[in-house]
Design a protein around this motif. Structure first.
Motif, mmCIF file in Angstrom:
data_model
loop_
_atom_site.group_PDB
_atom_site.id
_atom_site.type_symbol
_atom_site.label_atom_id
_atom_site.label_comp_id
_atom_site.label_asym_id
_atom_site.label_seq_id
_atom_site.Cartn_x
_atom_site.Cartn_y
_atom_site.Cartn_z
ATOM 1 N N CYS A 140 0.446 -1.247 -0.251
ATOM 2 C CA CYS A 140 -0.221 0.408 -0.116
ATOM 3 C C CYS A 140 1.148 1.039 0.030
ATOM 4 N N GLY A 141 0.468 2.632 -0.518
ATOM 5 C CA GLY A 141 0.380 3.827 -1.172
ATOM 6 C C GLY A 141 1.987 4.108 -1.694
ATOM 7 N N LYS A 142 3.030 4.292 -1.426
ATOM 8 C CA LYS A 142 3.879 4.688 -2.862
ATOM 9 C C LYS A 142 4.930 4.842 -2.192
ATOM 10 N N VAL A 143 6.067 4.395 -3.204
ATOM 11 C CA VAL A 143 7.407 4.636 -2.808
ATOM 12 C C VAL A 143 7.561 5.910 -2.805
ATOM 13 N N PRO A 144 9.232 6.449 -1.458
ATOM 14 C CA PRO A 144 9.618 8.060 -1.605
ATOM 15 C C PRO A 144 9.543 8.582 -2.736
ATOM 16 N N GLN A 145 8.920 10.403 -2.552
ATOM 17 C CA GLN A 145 9.536 10.463 -3.481
ATOM 18 C C GLN A 145 10.735 11.884 -3.335
ATOM 19 N N ILE A 146 12.467 10.898 -4.280
ATOM 20 C CA ILE A 146 13.347 11.833 -3.894
ATOM 21 C C ILE A 146 13.409 12.583 -5.040
ATOM 22 N N GLY A 191 4.786 4.496 2.310
ATOM 23 C CA GLY A 191 4.255 3.397 1.444
ATOM 24 C C GLY A 191 4.983 1.635 2.481
ATOM 25 N N ILE A 192 4.108 1.227 1.715
ATOM 26 C CA ILE A 192 4.790 -0.453 2.225
ATOM 27 C C ILE A 192 5.005 -1.502 2.476
ATOM 28 N N TYR A 193 5.834 -2.541 2.148
ATOM 29 C CA TYR A 193 6.014 -3.541 0.748
ATOM 30 C C TYR A 193 6.439 -5.136 1.853
ATOM 31 N N ASN A 194 6.197 -5.994 0.853
ATOM 32 C CA ASN A 194 6.396 -6.985 1.450
ATOM 33 C C ASN A 194 6.258 -8.361 0.077
ATOM 34 N N THR A 195 8.289 -8.907 0.569
ATOM 35 C CA THR A 195 9.039 -9.565 -0.950
ATOM 36 C C THR A 195 9.298 -10.754 -0.087
ATOM 37 N N SER A 196 8.598 -10.564 0.866
ATOM 38 C CA SER A 196 9.021 -12.416 1.662
ATOM 39 C C SER A 196 10.175 -12.399 2.272
ATOM 40 N N LEU A 197 11.106 -12.156 2.050
ATOM 41 C CA LEU A 197 12.221 -11.827 1.882
ATOM 42 C C LEU A 197 12.869 -11.577 3.160
ATOM 43 N N ALA A 198 12.509 -12.110 4.497
ATOM 44 C CA ALA A 198 12.412 -12.004 5.867
ATOM 45 C C ALA A 198 13.892 -11.842 6.568
ATOM 46 N N GLU A 199 14.492 -12.247 6.076
ATOM 47 C CA GLU A 199 15.837 -11.273 6.274
ATOM 48 C C GLU A 199 15.941 -9.745 5.947
#
Length: 416
Positions: A140-146, A191-199
């Motif tokens: 959800c959300g968006k990536v930071p605007q840099i 924003g919030i991401y989920n890659t399932s790469l817990a490490e």
């Protein structure tokens, strides 16, 4: 007049003839054995390549395939800075295989949520950073605007961190940094991401590079390093060698700020060592399945030869040579083998298609770094597997066909 291949002609007639009950059962057993073996090999290949490609792409998304950093860096998340302006910068884009590059900085901190705290690594990136990996995994959300000229206090964090800290997009939170004195800074979740790469999901938070430079008192002249992304990770070693050569040739003062080039496999040794172990697993699986299929076909070949001993005797009396008879039965076995390979491919591809589209088999993220069994199969690997299996088993069938030379025509005809 067209010359007829006698061995092939007779083998085709035997294949098309209606088999008796016992022969039909034997042929079905042979076809099933080959089908199961090739299906298992296809599934194993798809899973192993799936793990390798999924984890490699995710690690590269977080850490870049190649990095240029200070030689004095250790395994700590607190890095020794290097100059942001480097003489090799203009030449990097000319190296074949490089997709893009960016400057980054990172700093360890403690994220304080509403009811919990969590150690994290705040990674700042500049406007050149490729966000496509995180956009694909955005919850959800968006990536930071840099932007180059403006400072942003937005951050991108994982779904795991957001749930643990009870944070949502648009909310502000505080990160504490342990320095000479404890320093606090406020950021906003973009924003919030989920890659399932817990490490990585458990600790990585992304923001503007200018925040790291400000917190470390670097100004805009220092960074932690450079991240370099590639078009194809298969070119990793070659591109790394080219980057090393460029960096070492262009260093102005190696003693003042010595640089080194590292790749993601070196920085994440435990993960890639685990992936390399899977190569051993696939070799073992393919070897075992080939042995099972070959042994099964050898047994069936011997049974067919013994059942057709009277036919062999008749053909010998008609002048057919042992070599031609061997070819005849190799054709017959090849037909059975092709049927087995066909059904095995249908079953194997069907199973991996179900897993690819529906994710039926789940995994523990803590143990396997992924939430479900990944699937990836290239057509060239599938073709090579089928050709290799067919050629290996057919060649091994030459061994039992040598029994033909020991079959005496007068004995077999007399018996029958």
């Amino acid at each position: 007049m067209k010359k007829v291949n006698t061995a092939y002609f007779i083998a085709a007639r035997l294949a098309s003839a209606r088999a008796s009950g016992r022969n039909k059962v034997m042929i079905r057993i042979a076809v099933t054995g080959v089908a199961v073996s090739i299906a298992v090999m296809i599934i194993a290949l798809a899973v192993i390549f799936g793990f390798r490609e999924q984890i490699t792409s995710k690690v590269a998304g977080f850490d870049a395939e190649i990095q240029i950093v200070n030689l004095d860096n250790n395994n700590s998340f607190e890095t020794v800075p290097i100059k942001a302006k480097q003489p090799f910068e203009e030449e990097l884009s000319k190296i074949k295989g490089i997709k893009g590059y960016y400057r980054y900085g990172q700093k360890a901190g403690v994220l304080r949520g509403k009811e919990a705290i969590q150690g994290i690594v705040l990674k700042g990136v500049d406007a050149s950073f490729d966000w496509s990996f995180f956009q694909e995994n955005l919850v959800c959300g968006k990536v930071p605007q840099i932007k180059e000229t403006e400072k942003s206090k937005e951050v991108l964090l994982s779904d795991r961190l957001a749930k643990k800290m009870q944070l949502d997009t648009g909310e502000f939170f505080e990160i504490m940094f342990i320095q000479e004195r404890i320093r606090r800074d406020r950021f906003q979740v973009s924003g919030i991401y989920n890659t399932s790469l817990a490490e990585f999901d458990d600790i990585m938070v992304f923001t503007d590079l200018k925040n790291i430079q400000r917190l470390n008192h670097w100004g805009d002249s220092l960074v932690s390093g450079w991240g370099i992304n590639l078009y194809d990770t298969k070119q990793l070693k070659q591109v790394k060698d080219n980057v090393e050569e460029l960096v070492f040739q262009s260093e102005e003062d190696p003693e003042e700020s010595p640089l080194m080039v590292v790749d993601m496999e070196e920085r994440n040794g435990a993960i890639f060592d685990w992936l390399k172990l899977q190569d051993v697993n696939i070799a073992v699986i393919i070897t075992i399945m080939l042995i099972v299929a070959a042994f099964n076909m050898i047994c069936i070949t011997l049974i067919i030869l013994l059942e057709k001993s009277s036919l062999i005797g008749i053909l010998k009396t008609m002048g057919m040579q042992n070599k031609t008879l061997q070819q005849l039965f190799l054709y017959r076995i090849s037909y059975i083998l092709i049927r087995g390979l066909l059904w095995g491919n249908i079953c194997g591809l069907g199973i991996i298609a179900l897993q690819h589209y529906f994710g039926i088999v789940k995994l523990s993220e803590a143990e396997y770094l992924l939430s479900q069994v990944p699937i990836s199969l290239h057509w060239e690997h599938l073709v090579l597997l089928n050709i290799g299996t067919f050629a290996t088993i057919v060649l091994l069938q030459i061994i039992p066909t040598f029994i033909i030379s020991r079959i005496a025509p007068h004995t077999t005809i007399k018996v029958n």
